[in-house]
Design a protein around this motif. Structure first.
Motif, mmCIF file in Angstrom:
data_model
loop_
_atom_site.group_PDB
_atom_site.id
_atom_site.type_symbol
_atom_site.label_atom_id
_atom_site.label_comp_id
_atom_site.label_asym_id
_atom_site.label_seq_id
_atom_site.Cartn_x
_atom_site.Cartn_y
_atom_site.Cartn_z
ATOM 1 N N TYR A 144 55.205 49.598 52.310
ATOM 2 C CA TYR A 144 54.482 48.401 52.707
ATOM 3 C C TYR A 144 53.969 47.623 51.500
ATOM 4 O O TYR A 144 53.759 48.155 50.420
ATOM 5 N N GLN A 145 53.769 46.317 51.730
ATOM 6 C CA GLN A 145 53.229 45.444 50.690
ATOM 7 C C GLN A 145 51.708 45.580 50.644
ATOM 8 O O GLN A 145 51.057 45.874 51.650
ATOM 9 N N LEU A 146 51.164 45.345 49.458
ATOM 10 C CA LEU A 146 49.722 45.466 49.256
ATOM 11 C C LEU A 146 49.190 44.254 48.507
ATOM 12 O O LEU A 146 49.945 43.500 47.877
ATOM 13 N N TRP A 147 47.884 44.083 48.566
ATOM 14 C CA TRP A 147 47.209 42.976 47.895
ATOM 15 C C TRP A 147 45.909 43.496 47.270
ATOM 16 O O TRP A 147 45.467 44.608 47.523
ATOM 17 N N HIS A 148 45.297 42.679 46.456
ATOM 18 C CA HIS A 148 43.948 42.879 45.934
ATOM 19 C C HIS A 148 43.755 44.264 45.320
ATOM 20 O O HIS A 148 44.561 44.709 44.516
ATOM 21 N N ALA A 149 42.667 44.951 45.677
ATOM 22 C CA ALA A 149 42.361 46.234 45.028
ATOM 23 C C ALA A 149 43.462 47.256 45.257
ATOM 24 O O ALA A 149 43.762 48.068 44.375
ATOM 25 N N ASN A 150 44.062 47.232 46.447
ATOM 26 C CA ASN A 150 45.145 48.172 46.723
ATOM 27 C C ASN A 150 46.332 47.956 45.782
ATOM 28 O O ASN A 150 46.888 48.915 45.240
ATOM 29 N N GLN A 151 46.739 46.692 45.598
ATOM 30 C CA GLN A 151 47.894 46.441 44.744
ATOM 31 C C GLN A 151 47.570 46.704 43.278
ATOM 32 O O GLN A 151 48.401 47.222 42.531
ATOM 33 N N ALA A 152 46.366 46.342 42.850
ATOM 34 C CA ALA A 152 45.972 46.630 41.467
ATOM 35 C C ALA A 152 45.989 48.127 41.214
ATOM 36 O O ALA A 152 46.429 48.592 40.157
ATOM 37 N N ALA A 153 45.521 48.907 42.205
ATOM 38 C CA ALA A 153 45.545 50.365 42.064
ATOM 39 C C ALA A 153 46.972 50.891 42.103
ATOM 40 O O ALA A 153 47.314 51.820 41.367
ATOM 41 N N ARG A 154 47.801 50.310 42.982
ATOM 42 C CA ARG A 154 49.209 50.738 43.027
ATOM 43 C C ARG A 154 49.862 50.566 41.657
ATOM 44 O O ARG A 154 50.549 51.467 41.176
ATOM 45 N N TYR A 155 49.673 49.390 41.042
ATOM 46 C CA TYR A 155 50.240 49.144 39.712
ATOM 47 C C TYR A 155 49.726 50.187 38.718
ATOM 48 O O TYR A 155 50.492 50.754 37.929
ATOM 49 N N ASN A 156 48.429 50.438 38.759
ATOM 50 C CA ASN A 156 47.850 51.425 37.835
ATOM 51 C C ASN A 156 48.493 52.797 38.019
ATOM 52 O O ASN A 156 48.867 53.465 37.046
ATOM 53 N N ILE A 157 48.622 53.231 39.280
ATOM 54 C CA ILE A 157 49.160 54.560 39.569
ATOM 55 C C ILE A 157 50.633 54.645 39.168
ATOM 56 O O ILE A 157 51.074 55.630 38.555
ATOM 57 N N PHE A 170 38.521 51.960 39.038
ATOM 58 C CA PHE A 170 37.354 51.591 38.229
ATOM 59 C C PHE A 170 37.385 50.107 37.883
ATOM 60 O O PHE A 170 38.437 49.551 37.573
ATOM 61 N N TRP A 171 36.239 49.458 37.891
ATOM 62 C CA TRP A 171 36.199 47.995 37.825
ATOM 63 C C TRP A 171 36.787 47.424 36.539
ATOM 64 O O TRP A 171 37.362 46.336 36.558
ATOM 65 N N LYS A 172 36.692 48.151 35.446
ATOM 66 C CA LYS A 172 37.270 47.634 34.207
ATOM 67 C C LYS A 172 38.800 47.753 34.190
ATOM 68 O O LYS A 172 39.460 47.122 33.350
ATOM 69 N N ASN A 173 39.327 48.546 35.109
ATOM 70 C CA ASN A 173 40.777 48.673 35.259
ATOM 71 C C ASN A 173 41.310 47.956 36.484
ATOM 72 O O ASN A 173 42.524 47.873 36.674
ATOM 73 N N ASN A 174 40.405 47.449 37.312
ATOM 74 C CA ASN A 174 40.794 46.862 38.593
ATOM 75 C C ASN A 174 39.841 45.718 38.932
ATOM 76 O O ASN A 174 38.742 45.952 39.435
ATOM 77 N N PRO A 175 40.243 44.464 38.667
ATOM 78 C CA PRO A 175 39.341 43.327 38.903
ATOM 79 C C PRO A 175 38.951 43.139 40.366
ATOM 80 O O PRO A 175 38.036 42.379 40.666
ATOM 81 N N HIS A 176 39.644 43.823 41.270
ATOM 82 C CA HIS A 176 39.375 43.691 42.708
ATOM 83 C C HIS A 176 38.543 44.852 43.246
ATOM 84 O O HIS A 176 38.483 45.056 44.458
ATOM 85 N N SER A 177 37.903 45.602 42.379
ATOM 86 C CA SER A 177 37.267 46.856 42.788
ATOM 87 C C SER A 177 36.129 46.682 43.794
ATOM 88 O O SER A 177 35.779 47.628 44.495
ATOM 89 N N ASP A 178 35.538 45.495 43.881
ATOM 90 C CA ASP A 178 34.499 45.227 44.878
ATOM 91 C C ASP A 178 35.070 44.646 46.170
ATOM 92 O O ASP A 178 34.315 44.325 47.093
#
Length: 522
Positions: free
Chosen positions: A131-144, A155-163
């Motif tokens: 499935y497609q993702l957006w915002h914090a989910n997609q930022a985390a997917r890229y990180n992982i 973590f907010w310094k690694n994920n601008p969408h953390s809030d």
């Protein structure tokens, strides 16, 4: 004269007795570890009510999702409901149920690997899902996908969408598998929430899960809303926002729109999300949680009224009524959701959610299994036709604050592209940090590729950025960094690997400062 005094005494006594009665709680207060016996059939009915209530609420709000940003949906605007609504969305826009199939990703891992399945398995499952993702989910997917595992991935310094709202909309499972066990629900939420969120973003999911857990054993929604909030640190903005909603409810108990306006005046700012700062669009966890709570409080136990109010608050107006509908559905049970709102659910209960091997009927069954396992490991048990649940009083989670000490100051329009013809973009900023928005794209005839950009700050190479052209594995923003020294800086983007037929669209720079610009919301 005597009769008049006697009448005055009777009236005063009556008023005193009435006030005493009103001061008594309408809910039963349980002690830590107290055993609560509930018929197995009733527990199953509540689990069904939670999952079905979530789907109904999501479907009802689907047509309005993010179409009313910074404004409520007026009573004059019709929102359709009939026996074909759920089937139509299942068949035509299955991505509407992203909050449900994200839940099911974690449910599936627990089912396959047990309740002690490590966070890494959950993280890898959602990162590699179709499935497609957006915002914090997609930022985390890229990180992982690029080797950064939780909790660093959220973590907010690694994920601008953390809030952002991401874990809040997909945390229902954590409460539904922990009936009456609010701390067990919060612990699961705390673990999995840090895959994609931090601080208020995690608290949103913990709060939702806590309300679900309490809804199994309490039938007073005001108590559930307040008691669940005890899991969240009072110092957090999330706790402060929801506390305000509760206080405004007491002040304006029959006017949800007045409460909405008060929330809008005080809590409509967004500090982190690059898509929402200084814009009407707001996917921040706390304000959308406020809309959930407004629906739950002003709905006063009426299912239709609850999801309608949560929807008409706007913004993420499918996910918010999904949470509200699921929590109330858990409290009242599947059998007590009005037939009008269940119409058509029989057409989809055996259909697997897209990207999953699980249907509603399947998750009803698996959800019951996990709830019994969770009860057993926390001291509960099955006794004949009853389930004994060990009650837990809420414990407060540790304090986390994202975007601490920085404040957004400006959106700088860049509107340039990096490609074979334009190999460099340079600009100056003033502040402590920045987020550069944009995306990697390709010509239709080209295969997906990973483009590379060098980011230079003040003449020094700061980072080599990988920009996939695939939407599935994309980087949500080009670059961010919040730890510059306060002052003027020169930023330069250099194309390292961008072949012919590919480019990186560089859109805006969102600037941050350590100096509060004076906005009282900050």
């Amino acid at each position: 004269m005597k009769s008049s005094l006697f009448l005055t005494f009777i009236i005063a006594a009556s008023l005193w007795l009435n006030s005493c009665q009103k001061s008594q709680p309408s809910y039963e207060l349980y002690e830590e570890g107290q055993e609560i016996s509930i018929p197995k059939a009733k527990l199953q009915d509540k689990i069904k009510g939670g999952w079905a209530g979530q789907v109904i609420g999501c479907t009802y709000g689907g047509p309005t999702e993010f179409r009313f940003n910074g404004t409520m949906i007026g009573d004059h605007i019709p929102i359709p409901w009939d026996e074909n609504q759920m089937l139509w969305w299942y068949e035509n826009v299955p991505g509407l149920y992203d909050d449900v199939y994200m839940d099911l990703t974690f449910v599936d891992i627990f089912e396959k690997y047990g309740l002690d399945a490590p966070d890494s398995l959950h993280a890898l499952a959602f990162a590699h899902a179709e499935y497609q993702l957006w915002h914090a989910n997609q930022a985390a997917r890229y990180n992982i996908l690029n080797g950064m595992m939780p909790p660093a991935s959220g973590f907010w310094k690694n994920n601008p969408h953390s809030d952002d709202i991401d874990f809040q909309i997909e945390a229902d499972f954590a409460g539904l598998m922990a009936p009456g066990m609010v701390n067990a629900a919060a612990d699961i939420g705390n673990r999995i929430g840090h895959i994609m969120n931090y601080g208020d973003g995690v608290y949103g999911g913990i709060y939702v899960a806590a309300m679900y857990a309490l809804a199994f054993v309490h039938d007073d929604m005001e108590f559930i809303v307040e008691e669940a909030l005890k899991t969240i640190p009072k110092e957090s903005e999330f706790h402060q926002c929801i506390t305000d909603v509760i206080q405004w409810y007491r002040q304006y108990p029959d006017d949800w729109k007045r409460n909405w306006f008060e929330v809008q005046k005080k809590w409509s700012f967004d500090r982190g999300c690059p898509d929402g700062v200084f814009k009407a669009f707001n996917i921040d966890a706390k304000i959308n949680a406020a809309y959930i709570v407004i629906g739950l409080l002003y709905g006063k136990g009426d299912y239709g009224k609850t999801i309608d109010i949560a929807t008409r608050c706007g913004q993420d107006s499918d996910c918010n009524p999904a949470n509200a509908g699921g929590i109330l559905g858990t409290m009242i049970g599947y059998s007590n959701i009005p037939d009008y709102w269940k119409q058509g659910i029989d057409k989809v209960e055996d259909m697997n959610f897209k990207f999953t091997d699980m249907s509603l009927n399947k998750v009803y069954e698996v959800g019951m299994k996990h709830a019994l396992e969770m009860a057993s490991r926390n001291g509960g048990r099955v006794e004949g036709d009853n389930v004994v649940l060990p009650y837990q009083k809420p414990k407060t989670m540790p304090l986390e604050i994202g975007f601490e000490g920085i404040y957004p100051t400006r959106r700088m329009n860049l509107s340039k592209n990096l490609n074979t013809a334009n190999q460099e973009i340079a600009f100056k900023i003033k502040g402590k940090g920045l987020v550069i928005t944009g995306e990697a794209v390709k010509d239709a005839s080209k295969e997906h590729d990973n483009l590379l950009i060098n980011v230079w700050i003040d003449g020094k190479l700061h980072e080599e950025v990988k920009m996939p052209t695939s939407f599935q594995s994309r980087k949500h923003e080009i670059f961010w960094f919040y730890d510059l020294g306060e002052g003027e800086h020169e930023i330069r983007l250099e194309a390292k690997y961008i072949p012919q037929g590919y480019q990186v669209n560089v859109r805006e720079a969102l600037l941050y400062s350590s100096i509060n610009p004076g906005n009282q919301n900050y």
